[in-house]
Design a protein around this motif. Structure first.
Motif, PDB file in Angstrom:
ATOM      1  N   ARG A   1       0.825  -1.220   0.000  1.00 19.32           N
ATOM      2  CA  ARG A   1       0.000   0.000   0.000  1.00 19.32           C
ATOM      3  C   ARG A   1       0.852   1.259   0.000  1.00 19.32           C
ATOM      4  N   ALA A   2       2.000   1.181   0.666  1.00 20.35           N
ATOM      5  CA  ALA A   2       2.900   2.334   0.717  1.00 20.35           C
ATOM      6  C   ALA A   2       3.740   2.449  -0.550  1.00 20.35           C
ATOM      7  N   GLY A   3       3.720   1.399  -1.364  1.00 22.16           N
ATOM      8  CA  GLY A   3       4.531   1.420  -2.574  1.00 22.16           C
ATOM      9  C   GLY A   3       6.013   1.354  -2.268  1.00 22.16           C
ATOM     10  N   VAL A   4       6.355   0.618  -1.217  1.00 21.35           N
ATOM     11  CA  VAL A   4       7.743   0.525  -0.751  1.00 21.35           C
ATOM     12  C   VAL A   4       8.169  -0.939  -0.770  1.00 21.35           C
ATOM     13  N   THR A   5       9.367  -1.182  -1.251  1.00 21.84           N
ATOM     14  CA  THR A   5       9.903  -2.540  -1.202  1.00 21.84           C
ATOM     15  C   THR A   5      10.729  -2.691   0.084  1.00 21.84           C
ATOM     16  N   PRO A   6      10.920  -3.909   0.557  1.00 22.08           N
ATOM     17  CA  PRO A   6      11.754  -4.104   1.745  1.00 22.08           C
ATOM     18  C   PRO A   6      13.157  -3.518   1.579  1.00 22.08           C
ATOM     19  N   ALA A   7      13.695  -3.561   0.370  1.00 21.75           N
ATOM     20  CA  ALA A   7      15.027  -3.001   0.125  1.00 21.75           C
ATOM     21  C   ALA A   7      15.068  -1.490   0.340  1.00 21.75           C
ATOM     22  N   GLU A   8      13.919  -0.827   0.176  1.00 19.35           N
ATOM     23  CA  GLU A   8      13.855   0.630   0.347  1.00 19.35           C
ATOM     24  C   GLU A   8      13.713   1.061   1.799  1.00 19.35           C
ATOM     25  N   VAL A   9      13.471   0.119   2.682  1.00 21.97           N
ATOM     26  CA  VAL A   9      13.334   0.429   4.112  1.00 21.97           C
ATOM     27  C   VAL A   9      14.727   0.486   4.723  1.00 21.97           C
ATOM     28  N   ASP A  10      15.027   1.596   5.401  1.00 21.60           N
ATOM     29  CA  ASP A  10      16.354   1.777   5.994  1.00 21.60           C
ATOM     30  C   ASP A  10      16.508   1.096   7.348  1.00 21.60           C
ATOM     31  N   CYS A  11      15.421   1.113   8.135  1.00 19.75           N
ATOM     32  CA  CYS A  11      15.517   0.639   9.509  1.00 19.75           C
ATOM     33  C   CYS A  11      14.146   0.157   9.965  1.00 19.75           C
ATOM     34  N   VAL A  12      14.128  -0.933  10.715  1.00 21.47           N
ATOM     35  CA  VAL A  12      12.888  -1.466  11.281  1.00 21.47           C
ATOM     36  C   VAL A  12      13.076  -1.535  12.788  1.00 21.47           C
ATOM     37  N   PHE A  13      12.241  -0.793  13.513  1.00 16.23           N
ATOM     38  CA  PHE A  13      12.322  -0.795  14.976  1.00 16.23           C
ATOM     39  C   PHE A  13      11.294  -1.783  15.513  1.00 16.23           C
ATOM     40  N   MET A  14      11.766  -2.799  16.201  1.00 15.66           N
ATOM     41  CA  MET A  14      10.891  -3.820  16.770  1.00 15.66           C
ATOM     42  C   MET A  14      10.732  -3.535  18.253  1.00 15.66           C
ATOM     43  N   THR A  15       9.498  -3.584  18.710  1.00 14.02           N
ATOM     44  CA  THR A  15       9.239  -3.260  20.104  1.00 14.02           C
ATOM     45  C   THR A  15       8.183  -4.186  20.678  1.00 14.02           C
ATOM     46  N   GLY A  16       8.019  -4.146  21.978  1.00 10.24           N
ATOM     47  CA  GLY A  16       7.072  -5.026  22.647  1.00 10.24           C
ATOM     48  C   GLY A  16       7.683  -6.394  22.880  1.00 10.24           C
ATOM     49  N   GLY A  17       7.060  -7.178  23.725  1.00 15.92           N
ATOM     50  CA  GLY A  17       7.563  -8.499  24.045  1.00 15.92           C
ATOM     51  C   GLY A  17       7.662  -9.410  22.841  1.00 15.92           C
ATOM     52  N   THR A  18       6.821  -9.181  21.845  1.00 14.04           N
ATOM     53  CA  THR A  18       6.831  -9.999  20.636  1.00 14.04           C
ATOM     54  C   THR A  18       8.150  -9.855  19.886  1.00 14.04           C
ATOM     55  N   ALA A  19       8.849  -8.755  20.067  1.00 11.05           N
ATOM     56  CA  ALA A  19      10.136  -8.557  19.402  1.00 11.05           C
ATOM     57  C   ALA A  19      11.159  -9.606  19.824  1.00 11.05           C
ATOM     58  N   PHE A  20      10.929 -10.273  20.938  1.00  6.41           N
ATOM     59  CA  PHE A  20      11.847 -11.307  21.415  1.00  6.41           C
ATOM     60  C   PHE A  20      11.536 -12.694  20.848  1.00  6.41           C
ATOM     61  N   VAL A  21      10.371 -12.886  20.246  1.00  2.00           N
ATOM     62  CA  VAL A  21       9.969 -14.210  19.760  1.00  2.00           C
ATOM     63  C   VAL A  21      10.798 -14.533  18.515  1.00  2.00           C
TER      64      VAL A  21
END
Length: 129
Positions: A70-90
């Protein structure tokens, strides 16, 4: 029915949460829940846990892919992904994000308080409308 009638859901939830946290660190954990009438002690493997949460994991993957599309963005175009919450540890969820974006793009921090902190900051901000 016993857990509902004795209002024991919170304690059961905590036992499940302890097991989930342990499975984020180890390949096997012990599930322990006792309330006087119910007494459950079982070994749980990470593989079992990942199988149980597979529908949720698949839903997260689909939502992620839909959001990028929907954003018209590929994963390669993403610079950084911030993972948060307890699920970030799974591990299986972390692997999902690593597969999409690469481990070098993943960041995390203050996983257990960042969501509450963000909500508090939003609540304190003036209403833009």
């Amino acid at each position: 029915m016993h857990i509902i009638e004795t209002n024991g859901a919170f304690h059961l939830h905590k036992a499940v949460e302890r097991t989930k946290v342990e499975l984020s660190k180890s390949k096997q954990a012990k599930f322990d829940f006792s309330d006087g009438e119910i007494d459950i002690h079982a070994a749980v493997t990470r593989r079992d846990f990942e199988r149980w949460i597979a529908p949720i994991t698949e839903s997260i993957a689909a939502c992620l892919d839909d959001t990028l599309a929907r954003a018209g963005v590929t994963p390669a175009e993403v610079d950084c992904v911030f993972m948060t919450g307890g699920t970030a540890f799974v591990p299986v969820l972390r692997a999902l994000f690593e597969a999409r974006f690469g481990a070098e793009k993943l960041r995390s921090g203050d996983e257990l308080m960042s969501i509450a902190s963000g909500l508090a900051l939003r609540a304190a901000a003036p209403d833009p409308g």
